[in-house]
Motif scaffolding. Structure first.
Motif, mmCIF file in Angstrom:
data_model
loop_
_atom_site.group_PDB
_atom_site.id
_atom_site.type_symbol
_atom_site.label_atom_id
_atom_site.label_comp_id
_atom_site.label_asym_id
_atom_site.label_seq_id
_atom_site.Cartn_x
_atom_site.Cartn_y
_atom_site.Cartn_z
ATOM 1 N N ILE A 1 0.869 -1.174 0.000
ATOM 2 C CA ILE A 1 0.000 0.000 0.000
ATOM 3 C C ILE A 1 0.904 1.221 0.000
ATOM 4 O O ILE A 1 1.830 1.323 0.808
ATOM 5 C CB ILE A 1 -0.929 0.025 1.234
ATOM 6 N N GLY A 2 0.634 2.126 -0.915
ATOM 7 C CA GLY A 2 1.406 3.352 -1.000
ATOM 8 C C GLY A 2 0.568 4.556 -0.639
ATOM 9 O O GLY A 2 -0.655 4.550 -0.808
ATOM 10 N N PRO B 1 -0.856 -2.219 -5.795
ATOM 11 C CA PRO B 1 -2.250 -2.670 -5.864
ATOM 12 C C PRO B 1 -3.217 -1.726 -5.147
ATOM 13 O O PRO B 1 -4.402 -1.711 -5.430
ATOM 14 C CB PRO B 1 -2.220 -4.036 -5.185
ATOM 15 N N ARG B 2 -2.693 -0.928 -4.199
ATOM 16 C CA ARG B 2 -3.540 0.027 -3.461
ATOM 17 C C ARG B 2 -2.756 1.300 -3.241
ATOM 18 O O ARG B 2 -1.603 1.275 -2.820
ATOM 19 C CB ARG B 2 -3.979 -0.556 -2.127
ATOM 20 N N LEU B 3 -3.401 2.427 -3.526
ATOM 21 C CA LEU B 3 -2.786 3.737 -3.372
ATOM 22 C C LEU B 3 -3.748 4.628 -2.603
ATOM 23 O O LEU B 3 -4.926 4.721 -2.950
ATOM 24 C CB LEU B 3 -2.488 4.338 -4.751
ATOM 25 N N THR C 1 -6.029 -0.586 -9.977
ATOM 26 C CA THR C 1 -5.511 -0.281 -8.642
ATOM 27 C C THR C 1 -6.610 0.357 -7.818
ATOM 28 O O THR C 1 -7.358 1.204 -8.306
ATOM 29 C CB THR C 1 -4.308 0.685 -8.739
ATOM 30 N N GLU C 2 -6.688 -0.062 -6.580
ATOM 31 C CA GLU C 2 -7.634 0.561 -5.656
ATOM 32 C C GLU C 2 -7.039 1.895 -5.224
ATOM 33 O O GLU C 2 -5.939 1.943 -4.676
ATOM 34 C CB GLU C 2 -7.847 -0.339 -4.448
ATOM 35 N N GLY D 1 -2.115 1.637 6.742
ATOM 36 C CA GLY D 1 -1.410 0.397 6.463
ATOM 37 C C GLY D 1 -0.364 0.489 5.367
ATOM 38 O O GLY D 1 0.061 -0.527 4.814
ATOM 39 N N ALA D 2 0.071 1.708 5.050
ATOM 40 C CA ALA D 2 1.039 1.891 3.962
ATOM 41 C C ALA D 2 2.450 1.549 4.408
ATOM 42 O O ALA D 2 2.835 1.796 5.552
ATOM 43 C CB ALA D 2 0.995 3.327 3.452
#
Length: 174
Positions: A10-11, A36-38, A74-75, A93-94
């Motif tokens: 997570i970014g 996958p998640r930003l 990407t979410e 959670g990044a």
């Protein structure tokens, strides 16, 4: 496989986004290809004297990033924050902080920030993405200044953002 390796990366891409520019969207689209998640963190940063209130900046970033999320798979989430960046990153959670670099002049400041963030949170990596050549000169500050002085900002910001900037400055959506 370790627990860290099995978790999705997570970014966080932080900024004031006042307003969001095509340069920001370029960095977001490129980050979406590797994560996958930003989570796009919209900083309150009242000290900068923002053109748009926080809620409107969050709404514009959401609207302008929908196509990127759909195209990349990407979410992408958007959230406001008023804490230390590393605390915000932890709260979502990044494990990665993304920063865009336009020119060498950005590097010194960003290098110092990355070092400070590492001292505060060694488990969170800072990753730099270079702005694409056609976006290296764009900044929110320049966009606001050009619009305020009656210049055309069409090539610097997406259409919805352009309309909102012009409305905010009293120029309508001409």
């Amino acid at each position: 496989m370790s627990e860290a390796a099995s978790r999705p990366r997570i970014g966080v891409y932080p900024g004031t986004f006042d307003p969001i520019t095509n340069g920001h969207l370029d960095i977001i689209a490129r980050a979406a290809r590797i994560l996958p998640r930003l989570v796009i963190g919209v900083a309150i940063n009242a000290g900068k004297g923002p053109l748009f209130p926080l809620e409107e900046r969050v709404a514009l970033v959401r609207a302008e990033t929908e196509r990127v999320a759909q195209a990349s798979g990407t979410e992408i989430a958007v959230a406001a924050f008023d804490t230390l960046l590393v605390e915000f990153a932890r709260s979502v959670g990044a494990t990665v902080i993304l920063r865009g670099l336009r020119a060498v002049s950005d590097f010194d400041y960003e290098f110092q920030m990355a070092g400070m963030n590492y001292r505060l949170a060694p488990d969170i990596e800072t990753v730099f993405l270079m702005a694409s050549e056609r976006h290296q000169f764009i900044s929110s500050r320049f966009v606001k200044e050009i619009a305020l002085l009656g210049g055309d900002i069409t090539s610097f910001v997406p259409t919805l953002t352009r309309e909102r900037v012009l409305e905010r400055l009293g120029g309508g959506a001409a």
